[in-house]
Scaffold this active site. Structure first.
Site, PDB file in Angstrom:
ATOM      1  N   GLU A 113       0.852  -1.195   0.000  1.00 18.55           N
ATOM      2  CA  GLU A 113       0.000   0.000   0.000  1.00 18.55           C
ATOM      3  C   GLU A 113       0.879   1.234   0.000  1.00 18.55           C
ATOM      4  O   GLU A 113       1.995   1.194   0.509  1.00 18.55           O
ATOM      5  CB  GLU A 113      -0.839   0.061   1.289  1.00 18.55           C
ATOM      6  CG  GLU A 113      -1.857  -1.012   1.434  1.00 18.55           C
ATOM      7  CD  GLU A 113      -2.410  -1.063   2.867  1.00 18.55           C
ATOM      8  OE1 GLU A 113      -2.196  -0.110   3.649  1.00 18.55           O
ATOM      9  OE2 GLU A 113      -3.047  -2.071   3.178  1.00 18.55           O
ATOM     10  N   LYS A 115       2.231   4.542   1.512  1.00 18.63           N
ATOM     11  CA  LYS A 115       2.311   5.028   2.882  1.00 18.63           C
ATOM     12  C   LYS A 115       1.960   6.509   2.859  1.00 18.63           C
ATOM     13  O   LYS A 115       2.675   7.322   2.275  1.00 18.63           O
ATOM     14  CB  LYS A 115       3.734   4.818   3.414  1.00 18.63           C
ATOM     15  CG  LYS A 115       3.890   5.171   4.876  1.00 18.63           C
ATOM     16  CD  LYS A 115       5.226   4.639   5.382  1.00 18.63           C
ATOM     17  CE  LYS A 115       5.384   4.815   6.871  1.00 18.63           C
ATOM     18  NZ  LYS A 115       5.264   6.192   7.313  1.00 18.63           N
ATOM     19  N   ASP A 117       1.527  10.186   4.081  1.00 18.27           N
ATOM     20  CA  ASP A 117       2.277  11.004   5.022  1.00 18.27           C
ATOM     21  C   ASP A 117       1.333  11.968   5.740  1.00 18.27           C
ATOM     22  O   ASP A 117       1.222  13.132   5.392  1.00 18.27           O
ATOM     23  CB  ASP A 117       3.359  11.777   4.257  1.00 18.27           C
ATOM     24  CG  ASP A 117       4.452  12.258   5.184  1.00 18.27           C
ATOM     25  OD1 ASP A 117       4.456  11.848   6.358  1.00 18.27           O
ATOM     26  OD2 ASP A 117       5.297  13.046   4.727  1.00 18.27           O
ATOM     27  N   TYR A 224      -6.961   1.683   6.712  1.00 23.44           N
ATOM     28  CA  TYR A 224      -6.260   0.484   6.241  1.00 23.44           C
ATOM     29  C   TYR A 224      -6.183  -0.633   7.268  1.00 23.44           C
ATOM     30  O   TYR A 224      -5.447  -1.584   7.087  1.00 23.44           O
ATOM     31  CB  TYR A 224      -4.840   0.833   5.780  1.00 23.44           C
ATOM     32  CG  TYR A 224      -4.099   1.776   6.721  1.00 23.44           C
ATOM     33  CD1 TYR A 224      -3.725   1.361   7.984  1.00 23.44           C
ATOM     34  CD2 TYR A 224      -3.801   3.070   6.323  1.00 23.44           C
ATOM     35  CE1 TYR A 224      -3.062   2.213   8.839  1.00 23.44           C
ATOM     36  CE2 TYR A 224      -3.130   3.941   7.176  1.00 23.44           C
ATOM     37  CZ  TYR A 224      -2.768   3.507   8.437  1.00 23.44           C
ATOM     38  OH  TYR A 224      -2.110   4.351   9.292  1.00 23.44           O
ATOM     39  N   LYS A 312      10.944   3.020   2.685  1.00 24.64           N
ATOM     40  CA  LYS A 312      11.011   4.479   2.578  1.00 24.64           C
ATOM     41  C   LYS A 312      11.665   4.861   1.264  1.00 24.64           C
ATOM     42  O   LYS A 312      12.748   4.381   0.940  1.00 24.64           O
ATOM     43  CB  LYS A 312      11.828   5.057   3.739  1.00 24.64           C
ATOM     44  CG  LYS A 312      11.133   4.951   5.086  1.00 24.64           C
ATOM     45  CD  LYS A 312       9.980   5.939   5.164  1.00 24.64           C
ATOM     46  CE  LYS A 312       9.344   6.000   6.528  1.00 24.64           C
ATOM     47  NZ  LYS A 312      10.095   6.708   7.516  1.00 24.64           N
ATOM     48  N   CYS A 406      30.649  36.995  18.185  1.00 25.33           N
ATOM     49  CA  CYS A 406      29.212  36.895  17.924  1.00 25.33           C
ATOM     50  C   CYS A 406      28.850  37.672  16.653  1.00 25.33           C
ATOM     51  O   CYS A 406      29.276  38.812  16.470  1.00 25.33           O
ATOM     52  CB  CYS A 406      28.428  37.440  19.111  1.00 25.33           C
ATOM     53  SG  CYS A 406      26.667  37.582  18.785  1.00 25.33           S
ATOM     54  N   CYS A 409      26.864  40.985  17.965  1.00 27.86           N
ATOM     55  CA  CYS A 409      27.394  42.035  18.846  1.00 27.86           C
ATOM     56  C   CYS A 409      28.912  42.010  18.966  1.00 27.86           C
ATOM     57  O   CYS A 409      29.490  42.822  19.674  1.00 27.86           O
ATOM     58  CB  CYS A 409      26.764  41.931  20.232  1.00 27.86           C
ATOM     59  SG  CYS A 409      27.362  40.503  21.160  1.00 27.86           S
ATOM     60  N   CYS A 424      27.144  33.238  22.530  1.00 28.91           N
ATOM     61  CA  CYS A 424      27.431  34.603  22.939  1.00 28.91           C
ATOM     62  C   CYS A 424      26.828  34.766  24.329  1.00 28.91           C
ATOM     63  O   CYS A 424      25.684  34.424  24.555  1.00 28.91           O
ATOM     64  CB  CYS A 424      26.761  35.552  21.946  1.00 28.91           C
ATOM     65  SG  CYS A 424      26.532  37.213  22.567  1.00 28.91           S
ATOM     66  N   CYS A 429      23.083  41.484  24.059  1.00 28.68           N
ATOM     67  CA  CYS A 429      23.303  41.294  22.620  1.00 28.68           C
ATOM     68  C   CYS A 429      21.978  41.539  21.882  1.00 28.68           C
ATOM     69  O   CYS A 429      20.956  40.951  22.230  1.00 28.68           O
ATOM     70  CB  CYS A 429      23.800  39.875  22.372  1.00 28.68           C
ATOM     71  SG  CYS A 429      23.761  39.387  20.634  1.00 28.68           S
TER      72      CYS A 429
END
Ligand code: IVH
Length: 682
Positions: A113, A115, A117, A224, A312, A406, A409, A424, A429
């Site tokens: 069948e 699948k 999603d 199903y 899959k 960072c 800053c 950071c 910041c």
């Protein structure tokens, strides 16, 4: 024709056309003709309310939004599936099945069948009537989403000649690609965040508390599986699917009975491409042993049936250019590299950015600016950069080096030993502040509607807000006068404009948020590792934010469900004078610092401790919220559905099926007056 026969005839016709349209994709009449039938039925039912039955096609949308989803137990655990990614793995699965069947070399019959999603759903039918719809949850217990399930027109409210007694039909709820695109177009128009993919949209919709909204989204479903307590039904899966279809259940029509694993493999190959043309997302093929007696012999592991596996499809990949590597700064100060890509179409959407996870991962792959890279989108939507195509690497390219400062800053980044993330630590910041404010205002935290990205940017840029406390000193006039530009103008209409009325609304929202429970505030502060649940346990236990910030780590850890990581994060936060000053500033601005939840000792020792109440119908003298609060204050629990464990059913006016169920199970029922007496006397 008398109304009884006419109503019954109309119901049959409407059901038939719903099935043609929503299940078979083959309408026999125009929308207008269908609407005319439905309207005539509605009009007749309005004239004869005593003839309305819950399975009438007019009764799909319940009137009011529900208050929450009670948990319910499944007839048998809802397992998940083991995966196979290659032909070899499929053959290995077949080997195991044949060994278990002791069939020697003889091939085993399978059904393959698509699948789907979406999200799994369990539908309970009692004597052919849909009585419950539940999500998978943890497999044993899921959420009762009956009101939402009833709005899905592919799901019959009553079965045509189905099995008697109580059965559970399982399947998948999904949003078609068309309905998904329509939903997102509407959300874009309304300035709401878009759904990432149809599955998220379906899952989000299913958990919406307003069935009327759910009905508008246009979910669909395929079924199903059939679960019965006594194993009645056909002997084979393909026959079962035929039977289910004849009961008017939606069955995805492309399934194929396979005489052996070679047929299965051919089917998988065919659909790896074929799936693109479907109206719904499929992420693989489910392969099931056809013979139900053999299935029973094969049994299950703790997690999976041994008689089925999911193949899959390989992730969809594309090549594109890595234009640049940039760094994004999150709420906790994490500096995370991401890829700016030459836009490329992959599995239905245009990809122009992808996260690069962390500097280590990036270095391991040695991705360089200017590289041609392979990107892929696995089952989920988040695209990832797999690897560079070395043969196409431009001459003179250089390895990328993680900056030591960072990105927002320029303060020095640091990394904890066991961590891969560079952070950071500068709490002022601007990037941290921006993300922090967004979090503070978010729905699960202080729930300040309208305070989104664009407005936060402006408030920071104009210097009006330097910390959360400043929000509470903004005036309505200041907010009204702000000119806000959408961050990424996507259309001509998205021009900068004065906030005006919206500003006033935000001011009201900010003012209202002062009254929030302290749990929301604590969560909103954005202390690392302190999620909604921890924030709620902590404030419930310590009663005020101050008391909890003064608590020793041992005392913090003494709270149920609080472990050493959360305890030390809270302690570290409290030890920082700047943070304490922020909390004082918020308190001085009138923000509530106290828990409004009943204290744990009261809940444990209260007169209703260990008692579960269910409310049904309208209580003329009190709202549901008030009744719920009273029960919880006295240590009791409120549940949405009746079981043998229910202590009392509180019966209001127009009580529904719960009353019948309570009587059947021998659960005590009390009137509103009796309930009041219980509260008074404890
Ligand atoms: S059979 C015990 N058939 O995939 C086996 N599942 O990854 C029950 N799914 O939880 C599942 N399409 O939600 C089966 N045709 C199909 C399916 C399907 C989608 C979902 C289902 C399951 C998940 C497992």
């Amino acid at each position: 024709m008398d109304p009884v026969s006419r109503i019954s005839r109309l119901r049959e016709q409407v059901r038939h056309h719903e099935e043609c349209y929503y299940v078979l994709n083959a309408p026999e009449v125009s929308d207008a003709e269908f609407d005319a039938l439905l309207h005539e039925l509605e009009a007749l039912e309005a004239l004869h309310p005593d003839l309305v039955t819950p399975d009438s096609p007019t009764q799909r949308v319940a009137g009011r939004p529900t208050e929450g989803f009670p948990t319910v137990e499944h007839l048998a655990p809802m397992l998940s599936l083991d995966n196979a990614y290659t032909e070899e793995e499929l053959r290995a699965f077949d080997e195991r099945v044949r060994k278990g069947a002791a069939a020697g070399e003889a091939p085993v019959g399978y059904v393959a069948e698509l699948k789907i999603d979406g999200l799994s759903i369990a539908l309970t039918y009692e004597d052919g009537r849909l009585v419950r719809g539940a999500t998978r949850g943890d497999g044993r217990r899921g959420e009762d989403v009956t009101a939402n399930v009833r709005t899905i027109r592919a799901i019959p409210l009553s079965l045509r000649g189905g099995p008697p007694g109580r059965v559970e039909v399982r399947g998948e709820v999904y949003l078609s690609r068309t309905a998904f695109a329509r939903s997102n177009a509407e959300r874009e128009e309304a300035g709401e965040p878009l759904f990432a993919n149809p599955r998220n949209a379906a899952a989000g919709t299913m958990r919406n508390l307003d069935p009327a909204l759910v009905a508008r989204r246009g979910l669909s479903a395929f079924t199903y599986q059939l679960v019965t307590t006594d194993g009645r039904g056909p002997d084979g899966h393909a026959d079962l699917l035929t039977a289910m279809r004849s009961w008017s259940l939606p069955v995805e029509p492309h399934y194929r009975p396979c005489a052996g694993i070679d047929d299965v493999i051919a089917f998988c190959q065919q659909w790896a491409d074929g799936r693109r043309d479907m109206e719904f997302d499929t992420d693989g093929v489910v392969i099931k042993v056809d013979d139900l007696a053999l299935r029973a012999r094969l049994g299950t592991t703790a997690k999976f049936p041994r008689w089925a596996t999911a193949f899959k499809f390989p992730a969809q990949q594309a090549h594109t250019k890595l234009r640049a590597i940039r760094v994004n700064v999150g709420r906790t100060g994490a500096n995370t590299p991401y890829a700016v890509l030459e836009p490329v179409l992959l599995a239905g959407s245009t990809i122009s950015m992808a996260t690069l996870h962390n500097a280590e991962d990036l270095a391991r792959k040695d991705l360089r600016e200017g590289d041609t890279v392979v990107i892929e989108k696995a089952g989920d939507v988040i695209p990832r950069v797999v690897a560079p195509v070395l043969s196409l690497r431009p001459a003179g390219s250089r390895s990328w080096v993680m900056p030591t400062e960072c990105a927002a800053c320029r303060s020095a980044l640091h990394r904890d030993e066991e961590e891969v993330v560079w952070r950071c630590d500068n709490s002022s910041c601007p990037a941290r502040l921006r993300r922090g404010l967004e979090h503070f205002a978010s729905r699960s935290a202080m729930n300040i509607e309208g305070l989104g990205e664009a407005l936060v940017d402006q408030l920071i840029e104009q210097g009006l807000v330097r910390d959360f406390g400043d929000l509470y000193h903004l005036t309505a006039e200041q907010l009204e006068a702000l000119v806000v530009a959408p961050r990424e103008p996507r259309s001509e209409r998205a021009v900068p404009r004065r906030l005006g009325k919206v500003g006033r609304h935000v001011a009201e929202q900010i003012a209202r948020s002062r009254e929030n429970d302290a749990a929301r505030l604590l969560y909103g502060l954005g202390i690392r590792h302190v999620g909604e649940k921890a924030a709620s346990s902590l404030t419930r236990h310590f009663r005020t934010v101050d008391a909890l910030l003064d608590a020793a780590p041992e005392a913090l850890q003494g709270v149920p469900e609080i472990g050493p990581v959360v305890a030390s994060a809270v302690h570290a936060f409290a030890a920082e004078p700047r943070n304490r000053a922020l909390v004082t500033k918020l308190a001085e601005a009138g923000v509530n610092m106290a828990s409004r939840q009943p204290p744990p000792e009261l809940v444990a020792a209260g007169p209703f401790a260990g008692k579960t109440f269910v409310l049904t119908g309208t209580l003329p003298g009190m709202t549901r919220e008030a009744a719920t609060a009273a029960i919880e204050r006295l240590g009791g629990k409120v549940s949405g559905s009746i079981s043998r464990k229910t202590s009392y059913l509180v019966v209001g006016e127009d009580a529904g099926s719960k009353l019948a169920k309570a009587t059947q199970l021998g659960v005590a029922t009390v009137t509103e007056d009796q309930f009041r007496a219980l509260i008074m006397n404890g």
